[in-house]
Design an enzyme around this catalytic site. Sequence first.
Site, PDB file in Angstrom:
ATOM      1  N   LYS A 134       0.859  -1.181   0.000  1.00 17.76           N
ATOM      2  CA  LYS A 134       0.000   0.000   0.000  1.00 17.76           C
ATOM      3  C   LYS A 134       0.898   1.235   0.000  1.00 17.76           C
ATOM      4  O   LYS A 134       1.906   1.278   0.712  1.00 17.76           O
ATOM      5  CB  LYS A 134      -0.887  -0.027   1.250  1.00 17.76           C
ATOM      6  CG  LYS A 134      -1.893   1.100   1.364  1.00 17.76           C
ATOM      7  CD  LYS A 134      -2.754   0.901   2.614  1.00 17.76           C
ATOM      8  CE  LYS A 134      -3.784   1.991   2.800  1.00 17.76           C
ATOM      9  NZ  LYS A 134      -4.639   1.758   3.987  1.00 17.76           N
ATOM     10  N   SER A 183      -9.392   1.659   3.294  1.00 16.15           N
ATOM     11  CA  SER A 183      -8.597   2.438   2.373  1.00 16.15           C
ATOM     12  C   SER A 183      -7.560   1.632   1.599  1.00 16.15           C
ATOM     13  O   SER A 183      -6.937   2.147   0.671  1.00 16.15           O
ATOM     14  CB  SER A 183      -7.869   3.541   3.157  1.00 16.15           C
ATOM     15  OG  SER A 183      -6.956   2.982   4.096  1.00 16.15           O
ATOM     16  N   SER A 187      -9.871  -0.621   7.386  1.00 19.54           N
ATOM     17  CA  SER A 187      -9.216  -0.358   6.105  1.00 19.54           C
ATOM     18  C   SER A 187      -8.534  -1.559   5.471  1.00 19.54           C
ATOM     19  O   SER A 187      -8.115  -1.500   4.317  1.00 19.54           O
ATOM     20  CB  SER A 187      -8.200   0.782   6.257  1.00 19.54           C
ATOM     21  OG  SER A 187      -8.873   2.005   6.391  1.00 19.54           O
TER      22      SER A 187
END
Length: 551
Positions: A164, A244, A268
Amino acid sequence: MRYLILFCFVLCVVSCKPSEEKNSKENSTKEREATEDLSAISTKDFRAFKVLDSKHLSKVEIWETISPQMEDFKEADFNRFKPLILDQDIPTIQQHINARKLSYEQLTKFYLYRIRQFDRENELSLNSVIALNPNVIVEAKQKDRALLNKMMKHPVFGMPILLKDNINTSEMPTTAGAVALKDNITDDAFIVERLKDRGALILGKANLSEWAYFFCGDCPSGYSAIGGQTLNPYGRKTIDTGGSSSGSAVAVAANFCVAAIGSETSGSILSPASQNSTVGLKPTIGLVSRSGIVPISSTLDTAGPITKNVTDNAILLDVLRGEDPSDSKSIFDPPVRYYTAGSFKKATLYNKRFGAFKSLMEDELYANALNILISQGAEIVEIEAQDINLPGFLRLLNLDMKTDLVSYLDTYGNSKLGYTSIEDIMAFNKKDSLNFMPYGQKLFQGIADDSATDEEFSKIKATLKTNGKRFFDEPMTTHNLDGILSINNYHAGFAAVAEYPAITIPMGYTETGEPKGLTFISSRLREKQLLEWAYVYEQASKMRVAPKSYN
């Protein structure tokens, strides 16, 4: 309508409701505003896109250093390796490599080929990858040479992993999806050092909801200014990606990597993992280092693996976990191995007792998952969700990020960036609001506006942790439960503030094709048990189906 119901449910889980016990008008106002703002960080109507493709990143830029290295990898090679790689777990891929049916270089080029074919600027584009490691093919060739020495290697050796893009790595900038951080060249995060030490290949960076979805307030999940709008391979523009860690989950689902690393503050990892029919583990806070990861909250943040199956998840957790002296919440982890050959052979659900929420029983996928667990020997105890609130939840995030982001920039960010506060970044965004913040920066404004005394902040944190633990501990104690069963990230807010681990695993698809996950939650440092329970369910249910258009 189903999305509205889900959003309201999630909001109820994590919202900070005005308390009748507050005497201060000022505090009541803050709580009311927090309630309104929490609706802003819930998932939005994913069809309301202002921006689809990135205005700051093109396919040409991503591939300019990699494509020349791919000239010897043709479509025939890609098709030849498909059955050896697509949807296979790490041990199986390693077996193919040891049998000389495949090399680490070929494995890496296979994933790169798929990313180039599917991810950007075409009718199937997903916008899940934000950067590629320009050295990854050279590094894969080095792994092939190292394989010849026959020394024992961790299963993650040679496996291409996406990070990420809020996790520092030296090969690429760490942007958190924000134009303000486009030049944030850094050293490796602690967990990236661990991955590299065990021989993993850092394939590239995955797109994300900008600033880990704590920025705009009115944007769809999966959007970032740098990466554009991430789309769900099970339904482009019709099924939400979750956030996210959107790009991490999408890339895993679409077979763009062996696995990916996401991060979670509250949902997330669990949200995008379940929305994209992958396995996502949110560890106990402190089990996995946060050093070198762009933060929201030093109280709640954690990194964790997103994979196609439970076996790979255990392999990645085994690498990621480890005591980090620079992380204030780091846990000294006893010598527990989350994965070894045959780890799950003795895993069982016999005599395991799980609490299942009565309010979720009408969900057919959840009800079916419970029946599968029962068929494997589990006992299911029907429970009612406790009437417990999380007052001050958003304020905790505001107050933590206000200081934690500055600390990250000072300690782990690029010193040339020059930002000293959240206001500095907001000012930068205002220079070109249409391109830097098309959905605004409402949540950043909330951070800038919020303040509290040390005593008030300590009270917020203590209340939230107490309430989160009560939500799980009281039914677990009353009914002698091993764990709690939820859906997707429905109870992620309570697990977050309790600092408890959770794992989500595919449990099927709705009539419209939307994936859903069965989520196991248990108490502190019970990751090994969560992985074992999830594995038994995975093997008994076989629910995951790869997205059709990408195979």
